[in-house]
Write an enzyme that holds these catalytic residues in place. Structure first.
Site: not given
Ligand code: BGC
Length: 740
Positions: A281
């Site tokens: 993530d």
């Molecule tokens: C989120 C993810 C997301 C990623 C990219 C993160 O803060 O938890 O679900 O895909 O950002 O934007």
């Protein structure tokens, strides 16, 4: 004919295997040519958010330089044919010309915005859910996107956690079915189609169990709970072919998910045999230092790659540290090679080595983004996702022949809020608000007025008088309240789940002048609104319904669409009941035990029951359940029981019912919940029409994880229940699983 079909299937399978062999060979050939730095580059994903705003910043220049020198494998947040082409061209200048993967959060639509995923889940319509993901994929893929970071398949049982908006609710079975539907929708039959994108099952794992519903908080649970409740939707996504997984920000039982070898190596890539790749993530590799699990960035990189995180999103840890770590003998090159193979394989499967620009196609983009069928689907699916919570005295649908309607409330004329929390770009300017849609439905000769009363935060009462004055002269009043688009979602945990600010008082004020409104609530999560629940005659829960949300709400209010949504998450009466789900245990002291009045599993100041139960949702018609028959009441381990009954539309209009099958295993080696969802069907019936509905029960239906985490069914009796909601069981049957 049949032989011919079999022959064709065999040929197709052989062609698939040959293609896989071919790809594997091409990957090996490429891998052999790669330097350590280029390998680390393939595992490095960076954000291009600044590319559209400040193309001349130092950061953008540095990223562009890194792309040209093969130090970046994937970009997120770059979209559109023009930008993806421009940036892909930079990658093709690198020594080995390896194309970039473009990833983006296409969560509930690209241009055409569908209801937030929790809302869509309330449709219990797997075909519709698949269709919305297909449309999102078509739009995104035509605009150069290869990969969406969706679906989020985290089970969510705590409405304080704002990201319940992005999932399918509290139930593992429903969540698993929806996870598979979304993956099928995004990916199509096979990777490589230019109307499909790779899906990501996220966030692996336990993210939805954040303690106290506070986003990013630790998750701590028994292995049993992990396997029984939180992992199955991920397994379902994998079985449906999910190309990638994303790990999570949280720690699980003390170990960050990103550095968790038990999750990623043992379970996902080991037991489950996952062949795709895992992306971290955002910054979650780096955050292992903050968690207190890694000393510094290189240590975090070493721990993450060892644990099976293949691609590093935005930590700059792999790119900066892996080469040195390998040279110092701190990271096994085999782990790096394995990760690079997984990433390259997907690039080959997508056809990017044959044509790196094949997804960025102007004509296709234009056609996809202007296809009116997408808007029609958005309207249909939004209407299907709405849940009629209450409808006393058939207050809805609105009567024909009204002379005046007042649409009151902070969301009455909202547009951006209809779209919900996670969109790619807002189309608010082109959307119909609820008032616009009510005007269009009501037709000429009906006066439709509107007043907000207050804004969504609703801190003051200044606007109340004007709204009340307007309502006072209307035949009927619709009140639109709830959350703004940014009150649910990531980092939007709430400690109070009431209607924001003084919105509830606006309802009271309307009642006080004798104008009890029909209430429409928009939100990304279950809210608590006791005064409205008790005193309103009709409540429609519309979630954040998307681009066509205004029209869809009006379709339901006016009866053009008969509501059929059912809650995918329990609605509590008060904060103290949270977490609350229908999967309750009996305990040794259930509330029904009369002989034990005081010492029971209850609150002294609140009922145990929720305000609205999982599976609840009303219709403008009624459904009768009758004549439950079981093909047998005993079943051998390899046997099946066919359970059937008659469902009749016993009311005045056509409608759809979601029939639900629940199970209880009353005595087992691990105590089982009072009810577990095991099946459902969405059935559309004309007034008076009856249909036989059947469910098959086999050992799988009765199985669970025992204490040793073995999956299986135990002999004995089981209660099977069929109903219209988890608290509205209409038919019951006891069956027995025998030893042989
Ligand atoms: C989120 C993810 C997301 C990623 C990219 C993160 O803060 O938890 O679900 O895909 O950002 O934007």
């Amino acid at each position: 004919m049949k032989l011919k079909m079999i022959a064709m299937a065999v040929l197709a399978a052989a062609a698939g295997a040959a293609q896989a062999d071919d790809i594997a060979q091409r990957v090996e050939t490429l891998l052999r040519q790669m330097t350590l730095e280029e390998k680390a580059g393939q595992l490095n994903q960076l954000s291009g958010k600044e590319f559209s705003t400040g193309p001349n910043s130092d950061n953008v220049r540095n990223i562009e330089r890194d792309i040209r020198s093969g130090k970046v494998g994937s970009m997120l947040n770059i979209k559109g044919v023009r930008d993806t082409r421009r940036v892909q061209a930079l990658a093709l200048q690198s020594r080995l010309h390896i194309p970039l993967l473009f990833g983006l959060d296409v969560i509930h639509g690209y241009q055409t915005v569908f209801p937030v995923p929790l809302g869509e889940a309330a449709s219990w319509d797997l075909e519709a859910i698949e269709e919305s993901a297909r449309i999102a994929a078509r739009e995104a893929a035509s605009a150069g996107i290869h990969w969406t970071f969706a679906p989020m398949v985290d089970v969510g049982r705590d409405p304080r956690w704002g990201r319940v908006m992005e999932g399918a609710g509290e139930d593992t079975y429903l969540g698993s079915r929806i996870a598979a539907a979304r993956v099928r929708g995004f990916q199509g039959a096979k990777l490589g189609g230019t109307a499909s994108v790779m899906a990501t099952a996220k966030h692996f794992a336990g993210y939805g169990a954040a303690i106290a519903g506070r986003d990013y908080n630790a998750a701590d649970m028994s292995e049993h709970q992990l396997h029984e409740t939180y992992l199955p939707p991920f397994k379902a996504a994998l079985d449906a072919g999910a190309a990638t997984f994303m790990n999570a920000f949280n720690t699980l039982n003390g170990v960050p998910a990103t550095g968790n070898a038990m999750l990623q190596r043992e379970i996902l890539k080991g037991q489950w045999g996952f062949k795709g790749f895992v992306v971290s993530d955002w910054g979650s590799v780096r955050e292992m230092v903050v968690h207190g699990y890694a000393q510094d960035l290189p240590d975090a990189a070493a721990k993450a790659i060892a644990a099976g995180s293949d691609m590093d999103m935005e930590s700059n840890a792999y790119g900066a540290s892996l080469p040195a770590l390998v040279k110092a003998g701190k990271v096994d090159i085999a782990a790096v090679d394995d990760a690079v193979r997984r990433v390259l394989t997907k690039k080959f499967e997508l056809g990017l080595f044959d044509d790196p620009y094949r997804f960025s196609d102007e004509a296709r983009e234009k056609a996809a983004l202007n296809d009116p069928r997408h808007r029609e689907a958005a309207r249909r699916i939004a209407a299907e996702s709405m849940v009629l919570l209450k409808n006393e005295g058939n207050a809805l649908p609105l009567r024909r022949g009204l002379r005046s309607i007042a649409v009151i409330g902070p969301l009455a004329d909202a547009r951006r809020d209809l779209e919900g929390g996670w969109i790619v770009q807002s189309n608010a300017a082109k959307m119909a608000s609820l008032v616009d849609a009510v005007r269009a439905h009501a037709g000429q000769g009906v006066r439709v007025d509107t007043a907000a009363g207050c804004d969504v935060a609703c801190r003051g009462l200044d606007g109340f008088d004007a709204a009340l004055k307007l309502a006072a002269t209307a035949d009927t009043v619709v009140l639109a309240v709830g959350e703004s688009w940014d009150m649910s979602g990531e980092a939007k945990s709430r400690a109070h789940l009431g209607l924001p600010g003084r919105q509830g008082e606006l309802f009271e004020a309307l009642r006080a002048i004798g104008k009890t409104p029909v209430v429409v609530i928009m939100a990304g999560r279950p809210l608590i609104f006791e005064n409205v629940a008790e005193q309103a005659k009709a409540i429609l829960y519309a979630w954040h319904p998307g681009s066509e949300g205004g029209n869809a709400i009006a379709d339901v209010l006016f009866g053009d669409v008969n509501p059929s949504g059912k809650l995918p998450m329990t609605f509590p009466r008060n904060m103290g009941q949270i977490p609350i789900g229908y999967q309750q245990y009996n305990t040794g002291r259930p509330v029904q035990t009369e002989s034990n009045v005081v010492y029971k599993s209850a609150y002294i100041d609140s009922p145990n029951t929720p305000r609205y139960a999982f599976g609840h949702g009303l219709s403008y018609t009624s459904f009768a359940y009758s004549g439950l028959r079981a093909s047998s009441t005993t079943m051998r381990p390899d046997g099946k029981i066919l359970l059937s009954f008659t469902l009749t539309n016993s009311g005045p209009v056509a409608g759809a019912e979601v029939v639900q099958l629940y199970l209880r295993d009353p005595v087992a080696s691990v105590v089982r919940p009072l009810k577990e969802l095991k099946g459902f069907q969405r059935v559309a019936l004309q007034p008076g029409q009856a249909q036989t509905i059947a469910f098959t029960i086999d050992r799988e239906t009765l199985a669970f994880y025992n204490r040793k985490l073995e999956w299986g069914a135990e002999t004995g009796t089981f209660e099977v229940m069929v109903g219209s909601a988890s608290d509205d069981i209409r038919l019951k049957q006891t069956i027995e699983l025998t030893e042989r």
